[in-house]
Scaffold this motif. Structure first.
Motif, short mmCIF file in Angstrom:
data_model
loop_
_atom_site.label_atom_id
_atom_site.label_comp_id
_atom_site.label_asym_id
_atom_site.label_seq_id
_atom_site.Cartn_x
_atom_site.Cartn_y
_atom_site.Cartn_z
N PHE A 1 0.82 -1.22 0.00
CA PHE A 1 0.00 0.00 0.00
C PHE A 1 0.85 1.26 0.00
O PHE A 1 0.33 2.37 -0.16
N GLU A 2 2.16 1.12 0.19
CA GLU A 2 3.05 2.28 0.11
C GLU A 2 3.64 2.47 -1.29
O GLU A 2 4.32 3.46 -1.54
N LEU A 3 3.38 1.53 -2.20
CA LEU A 3 3.92 1.62 -3.56
C LEU A 3 3.01 2.44 -4.46
O LEU A 3 1.79 2.46 -4.29
N SER A 4 3.61 3.11 -5.44
CA SER A 4 2.80 3.76 -6.47
C SER A 4 2.23 2.67 -7.37
O SER A 4 2.67 1.51 -7.35
N GLU A 5 1.26 3.02 -8.19
CA GLU A 5 0.66 2.02 -9.08
C GLU A 5 1.70 1.43 -10.03
O GLU A 5 1.74 0.22 -10.26
N ALA A 6 2.56 2.29 -10.57
CA ALA A 6 3.59 1.81 -11.50
C ALA A 6 4.58 0.89 -10.79
O ALA A 6 4.98 -0.14 -11.34
N GLU A 7 4.99 1.27 -9.58
CA GLU A 7 5.93 0.44 -8.82
C GLU A 7 5.31 -0.92 -8.50
O GLU A 7 5.98 -1.96 -8.64
N GLU A 8 4.05 -0.91 -8.10
CA GLU A 8 3.41 -2.17 -7.73
C GLU A 8 3.24 -3.07 -8.95
O GLU A 8 3.44 -4.29 -8.86
N ARG A 9 2.89 -2.50 -10.09
CA ARG A 9 2.77 -3.29 -11.32
C ARG A 9 4.10 -3.97 -11.64
O ARG A 9 4.14 -5.15 -12.01
N GLU A 10 5.18 -3.22 -11.48
CA GLU A 10 6.51 -3.77 -11.74
C GLU A 10 6.85 -4.89 -10.75
O GLU A 10 7.39 -5.93 -11.15
N HIS A 11 6.55 -4.70 -9.48
CA HIS A 11 6.83 -5.70 -8.45
C HIS A 11 6.07 -6.99 -8.72
O HIS A 11 6.62 -8.09 -8.55
N ILE A 12 4.82 -6.89 -9.13
CA ILE A 12 4.01 -8.08 -9.41
C ILE A 12 4.61 -8.87 -10.56
O ILE A 12 4.77 -10.09 -10.49
N ALA A 13 4.98 -8.18 -11.62
CA ALA A 13 5.57 -8.85 -12.78
C ALA A 13 6.89 -9.51 -12.42
O ALA A 13 7.17 -10.65 -12.83
N LYS A 14 7.72 -8.83 -11.63
CA LYS A 14 9.00 -9.40 -11.22
C LYS A 14 8.80 -10.62 -10.34
O LYS A 14 9.54 -11.61 -10.44
N TYR B 1 0.88 -7.46 5.01
CA TYR B 1 -0.02 -6.52 5.66
C TYR B 1 -1.24 -6.14 4.83
O TYR B 1 -1.85 -5.10 5.05
N GLY B 2 -1.60 -6.97 3.86
CA GLY B 2 -2.79 -6.70 3.08
C GLY B 2 -2.52 -5.86 1.84
O GLY B 2 -1.45 -5.26 1.69
N PRO B 3 -3.48 -5.79 0.93
CA PRO B 3 -3.30 -5.11 -0.35
C PRO B 3 -3.45 -3.60 -0.26
O PRO B 3 -3.97 -3.05 0.72
N GLY B 4 -2.97 -2.93 -1.31
CA GLY B 4 -3.21 -1.50 -1.47
C GLY B 4 -4.47 -1.31 -2.29
O GLY B 4 -5.14 -2.26 -2.67
N VAL B 5 -4.79 -0.07 -2.61
CA VAL B 5 -6.03 0.22 -3.35
C VAL B 5 -5.97 -0.31 -4.79
O VAL B 5 -7.01 -0.50 -5.43
N ASN B 6 -4.76 -0.53 -5.31
CA ASN B 6 -4.62 -0.98 -6.70
C ASN B 6 -4.28 -2.46 -6.84
O ASN B 6 -4.31 -3.01 -7.94
N THR B 7 -3.94 -3.12 -5.73
CA THR B 7 -3.36 -4.46 -5.80
C THR B 7 -4.21 -5.46 -6.55
O THR B 7 -3.75 -6.12 -7.48
N ARG B 8 -5.47 -5.61 -6.14
CA ARG B 8 -6.32 -6.64 -6.77
C ARG B 8 -6.50 -6.36 -8.26
O ARG B 8 -6.45 -7.27 -9.10
N ARG B 9 -6.70 -5.10 -8.61
CA ARG B 9 -6.87 -4.76 -10.03
C ARG B 9 -5.60 -5.07 -10.81
O ARG B 9 -5.66 -5.57 -11.95
N LEU B 10 -4.45 -4.86 -10.20
CA LEU B 10 -3.19 -5.10 -10.90
C LEU B 10 -2.87 -6.59 -11.06
O LEU B 10 -2.30 -6.98 -12.07
N ILE B 11 -3.24 -7.42 -10.08
CA ILE B 11 -2.97 -8.85 -10.26
C ILE B 11 -3.92 -9.45 -11.30
O ILE B 11 -3.54 -10.38 -12.03
N VAL B 12 -5.13 -8.92 -11.40
CA VAL B 12 -6.04 -9.36 -12.46
C VAL B 12 -5.52 -8.88 -13.81
O VAL B 12 -5.57 -9.61 -14.81
N GLU B 13 -4.99 -7.68 -13.83
CA GLU B 13 -4.39 -7.15 -15.05
C GLU B 13 -3.19 -7.99 -15.49
O GLU B 13 -3.02 -8.27 -16.69
N GLU B 14 -2.37 -8.40 -14.53
CA GLU B 14 -1.22 -9.25 -14.84
C GLU B 14 -1.69 -10.57 -15.42
O GLU B 14 -1.08 -11.10 -16.36
N GLY B 15 -2.76 -11.13 -14.86
CA GLY B 15 -3.33 -12.37 -15.38
C GLY B 15 -2.65 -13.60 -14.81
O GLY B 15 -1.53 -13.55 -14.29
N GLY B 16 -3.33 -14.74 -14.91
CA GLY B 16 -2.75 -16.00 -14.48
C GLY B 16 -3.02 -16.38 -13.04
O GLY B 16 -2.67 -17.48 -12.62
#
Length: 254
Positions: free
Chosen positions: A38-51, A71-86
């Protein structure tokens, strides 16, 4: 058993990664690094998920199908893991005891909730002995097992090697597992198996509704315990009853 594994931790500890790979444990991604998403920006979190996905593919031989960040997701986490797919499911929710579906980016997404209630983290707080921890988790299991005769139930038990691994604490876990296995209809399994069962059962129920058929009568199901070294409303068409229990282990960087 389900391992909540941080990608970098498994990169740094290859023997552990190899052992997990050989065991057949479900690795639920605990993030690329053990940080607060939840402390990551949307772009940072997208990169972390892919890595994280790429890293776990290399260390344990397959991409993660579950997600649960520190410690649980941020406001973008669930949307970003669905975006990542799989991903089949995520466990970034503490507000219920049963899996449920949520529409994310126009797609159905399964959430298998986690709970800190039966976590061995209590050894860092008010619990001092294995008797205290065992009796607390035993009572939780007994209550859920009794309620499971009428409606679905799930119990999560979170473990950390650095906490439960001490001999005087591990004996409490041994007693808990012995107690659980004395009951009929108990299945010790992975969170991934719970997710797959819930998804398949939901599809069967939806198909019966679409075909205008009645739902089968409710019956006692199984108690599911998914393990990790490190329960919103129930599904509208899930008919199986019983107790779903989940045990999990954390793998974090040092």
């Amino acid at each position: 058993m389900t391992v909540f594994g941080c990608a970098v931790a498994l990169e740094r500890h290859k023997p552990a990664a190899h052992a997990i790979r050989a065991s057949g444990f479900d690795v639920c991604c605990h993030g690329w690094r053990w940080i607060k998403h939840f402390e990551l920006s949307e772009a940072e979190e997208r990169e972390h998920i892919a890595k994280a996905v790429k890293s776990l593919q290399a260390t344990v031989g397959e991409r993660p199908l579950g997600w649960y960040c520190r410690y649980g997701p941020g406001v973008n986490t669930r949307r970003l893991i669905v975006e990542e797919g799989g991903f089949l499911y995520d466990s970034g929710y503490y507000g219920d005891e049963l899996p449920f579906w949520k529409t994310v980016n126009g797609k159905p997404h399964l959430i298998v909730p986690y709970s800190l209630t039966n976590n061995d983290g209590k050894y860092a707080g008010w619990v001092g002995t294995s008797d205290q921890w065992f009796s607390f988790d035993r009572d939780a299991f007994d209550m859920l097992y009794k309620e499971g005769a009428k409606m679905p139930k799930m119990m999560s038990v979170g473990l950390h090697m650095r906490l439960i691994g001490h001999p005087a604490r591990a004996v409490g876990l041994e007693r808990l597992l012995d107690h659980i296995m004395k009951h009929d209809g108990v299945w010790v399994t992975r969170r991934l198996d719970i997710a797959r069962h819930w998804a398949a059962d939901s599809k069967r129920m939806m198909l019966r509704v679409e075909q205008g058929k009645s739902l089968p009568p409710r019956r006692r199901g199984v108690a599911r315990i998914a393990t990790r070294c490190f329960p919103r409303r129930c599904l509208p068409f899930a008919h199986k009853t019983g107790l779903h229990a989940s045990v999990t282990e954390h793998a974090t960087p040092v």
